[in-house]
Design an enzyme around this catalytic site. Structure first.
Site, short mmCIF file in Angstrom:
data_model
loop_
_atom_site.label_atom_id
_atom_site.label_comp_id
_atom_site.label_asym_id
_atom_site.label_seq_id
_atom_site.Cartn_x
_atom_site.Cartn_y
_atom_site.Cartn_z
N ASP A 95 42.48 -29.35 62.01
CA ASP A 95 41.65 -28.93 60.88
C ASP A 95 40.34 -29.73 60.93
OD1 ASP A 95 40.77 -27.85 58.48
OD2 ASP A 95 41.95 -29.20 57.22
N GLU A 154 34.77 -24.42 52.67
CA GLU A 154 35.48 -23.72 51.59
C GLU A 154 36.04 -22.36 51.99
OE1 GLU A 154 33.41 -23.85 47.65
OE2 GLU A 154 32.05 -25.14 48.78
N ARG A 207 41.04 -28.91 45.59
CA ARG A 207 39.99 -28.87 46.61
C ARG A 207 39.58 -30.28 47.02
NH1 ARG A 207 36.87 -27.79 50.86
NH2 ARG A 207 34.69 -28.25 50.52
N THR A 220 43.55 -25.17 53.10
CA THR A 220 44.55 -24.47 52.28
C THR A 220 45.62 -23.87 53.19
OG1 THR A 220 42.76 -23.96 50.74
CG2 THR A 220 44.82 -22.74 50.46
N GLN A 233 31.56 -27.72 56.59
CA GLN A 233 30.17 -27.73 56.13
C GLN A 233 29.24 -28.07 57.30
OE1 GLN A 233 29.82 -29.98 52.52
NE2 GLN A 233 31.14 -28.55 51.43
N1 LIG Z 1 41.40 -17.62 44.85
C1 LIG Z 1 41.65 -18.16 46.03
N2 LIG Z 1 41.20 -19.39 46.30
C2 LIG Z 1 41.47 -19.91 47.51
C3 LIG Z 1 42.21 -19.21 48.49
N3 LIG Z 1 42.31 -19.97 49.59
C4 LIG Z 1 41.64 -21.12 49.32
N4 LIG Z 1 41.14 -21.08 48.06
C5 LIG Z 1 40.35 -22.12 47.40
O1 LIG Z 1 39.17 -22.33 48.15
C6 LIG Z 1 38.76 -23.69 48.06
C7 LIG Z 1 38.38 -24.24 49.39
O2 LIG Z 1 39.50 -24.28 50.24
P1 LIG Z 1 39.67 -25.35 51.40
O3 LIG Z 1 40.96 -25.04 52.06
O4 LIG Z 1 39.46 -26.71 50.90
O5 LIG Z 1 38.46 -24.95 52.37
P2 LIG Z 1 38.09 -25.57 53.79
O6 LIG Z 1 37.79 -24.42 54.67
O7 LIG Z 1 39.14 -26.51 54.24
O8 LIG Z 1 36.74 -26.33 53.43
P3 LIG Z 1 36.09 -27.60 54.22
O9 LIG Z 1 37.12 -28.66 54.28
O10 LIG Z 1 34.89 -27.98 53.41
O11 LIG Z 1 35.68 -27.09 55.56
C8 LIG Z 1 39.91 -24.44 47.38
O12 LIG Z 1 39.52 -24.71 46.08
C9 LIG Z 1 41.06 -23.47 47.40
O13 LIG Z 1 41.82 -23.58 46.26
C10 LIG Z 1 42.70 -17.90 48.16
O14 LIG Z 1 43.36 -17.20 48.92
N5 LIG Z 1 42.37 -17.43 46.92
MG LIG Z 2 39.10 -28.50 54.64
#
Ligand SMILES: Nc1nc2c(ncn2[C@@H]2O[C@H](COP(=O)(O)OP(=O)(O)OP(=O)(O)O)[C@@H](O)[C@H]2O)c(=O)[nH]1
Ligand SMILES: [Mg+2]
Length: 388
Positions: free
Chosen positions: A217, A59, A195, A64, A221
């Protein structure tokens, strides 16, 4: 077959016979020669390929960032990807509201009306893996009602740093009525905020002529990280993403662990990993938007690693302090680390950061890239006007 005079005659008996009295390359040798040339050409072309790893804990915002990069480079989504995002936005809203309902019970709070109780009961019957048909208007209405009217939900929302919930939960609640419509068409922002947890390793090609970037990517986790080793070869740069808003929240996979503490440890492991001792690292402090609003109410000192902070508490001072803590993790030269403060939810932040990263990669590899381009131009593989 063309005769090649004055070269060594082969004794293998494989000589290609023709009427000419010249000395010939054996058929086998000619094929080998051609393969050699092809391999050499591929080797030169490979020098223009850049592999970039997106790393960080769960997360933090890796996917993103990737979604934004795909939009910036106009990579179209397939219909099935769009459907996945629609479904995940609905599931994200339901999952997050069900967590708040469970927390109302965990904190032994009471719903203020029978209407709230009924709506909470309706949602609790569903789980977030439900098929799309279960997401009816009633479900959206229940989420919206509880979010806007129920004070027990508001109370646990204020305590959200004490349990795990998605950072974008309020976005899902505010928009759930739109998500549930049959003709719902997600906006760019919806795609970015949806997400979907990453599992495995996902490679995306981005062409920035004459370079070709492969952005990798991965799932962040804990149980996903053991797969990372499979993509540690031939890495040109690492984009490490740290979730700033994690300073006062807990991990999904271990609700006793602070997200920022986990992130610092992970950063230290990656930055000091033998495989990456000379690899440039671009450290992106993400979710600046959330961080900025959170630090108004809760000091960064709540995070164990920042407990010695005694500055004025404004955004820039806090960011500098956090950056210092990350830099301290580096056991070798720190000039390979570049830092950016971003909110990946905003395209402009990713656009400017990405442009800076690409420019920096070009500078760092200038000599090798320019010689490969020159060689490819000489072989007619690249147009003369192309520049690095
Ligand atoms: N408010 C806010 N939320 C964000 C931002 N960037 C990402 N998010 C939120 O953070 C959450 C997790 O983002 P992901 O991009 O899925 O995270 P990840 O690092 O890929 O996570 P994994 O795939 O589990 O490793 C999502 O719900 C996004 O909407 C940001 O700049 N601001
Ligand atoms: Mg991811």
């Amino acid at each position: 077959m063309k005769c090649i005079p004055n070269i060594k005659r082969f004794s293998c008996g494989n000589c290609f016979k023709c009427s000419c009295s010249g000395i010939h390359l054996s058929k086998k040798n000619k094929v080998e020669n051609e393969i050699g040339k092809k391999l050499e050409l591929e080797g030169i072309k490979d020098k223009l390929k850049m592999k970039i790893l997106l790393l960080g804990s769960g997360e933090s915002g890796k996917s993103t960032v990737l979604k934004q990069l795909k939009m910036i480079h106009k990579i179209e989504m397939t219909q099935s990807e769009i459907q996945d995002y629609i479904q995940s936005l609905r599931r994200n809203a339901l999952q997050c509201m069900n967590i708040l309902i469970e927390q109302v019970q965990a904190y032994e709070l009471e719903f203020t009306s029978d209407e709230s109780k009924d709506k909470a009961a309706l949602l609790q019957k569903l789980d977030d893996e439900e098929s799309d048909e279960s997401f009816t208007l009633d479900v959206a209405d229940a989420i919206n009602y509880l979010w806007k009217n129920e004070s027990a939900i508001k109370e646990v929302w204020e305590k959200r740093s004490e349990f795990w919930i998605l950072d974008a939960a309020d976005y899902y609640f505010e928009n759930v009525e739109r998500f549930i419509q049959d003709d719902f068409e997600p906006t760019e922002e919806d795609f970015v905020m949806a997400r979907i947890m990453t599992t495995g390793i996902i490679k995306t090609e981005l062409n920035i002529k004459p370079l070709q970037f492969t952005v990798v990517d991965v799932g962040g986790q804990r149980n996903e990280r053991r797969k990372w080793i499979h993509c540690f070869d031939d890495v040109n740069a690492i984009i490490f993403i740290a979730n700033l808003s994690g300073y006062n929240t807990v991990l999904f996979e271990d609700q006793t662990q602070n997200r920022m503490m986990e992130c610092l440890t992970l950063f230290s492991q990656i930055a000091n990993n033998q495989a990456f001792l000379s690899t440039p690292i671009y450290l992106l402090f993400n979710k600046k938007d959330l961080f900025e609003s959170k630090i108004r109410n809760e000091s960064i000192t709540v995070c164990e690693a920042f407990k010695d902070y005694d500055g004025p508490g404004d955004l820039n001072d806090c960011l500098n302090f956090v950056e210092k803590k990350f830099r301290e993790q580096l056991k070798t030269q720190s000039d390979r680390l570049k830092v950016f403060h971003i909110a990946a939810r905003f395209k402009r932040d990713i656009k400017t950061t990405w442009e800076d990263i690409v420019a920096d990669i070009k500078v760092k590899n200038k000599k090798e890239l320019e010689s490969a381009i020159k060689e490819l131009k000489a072989r007619g593989e690249l147009p003369q006007e192309i520049k690095l």
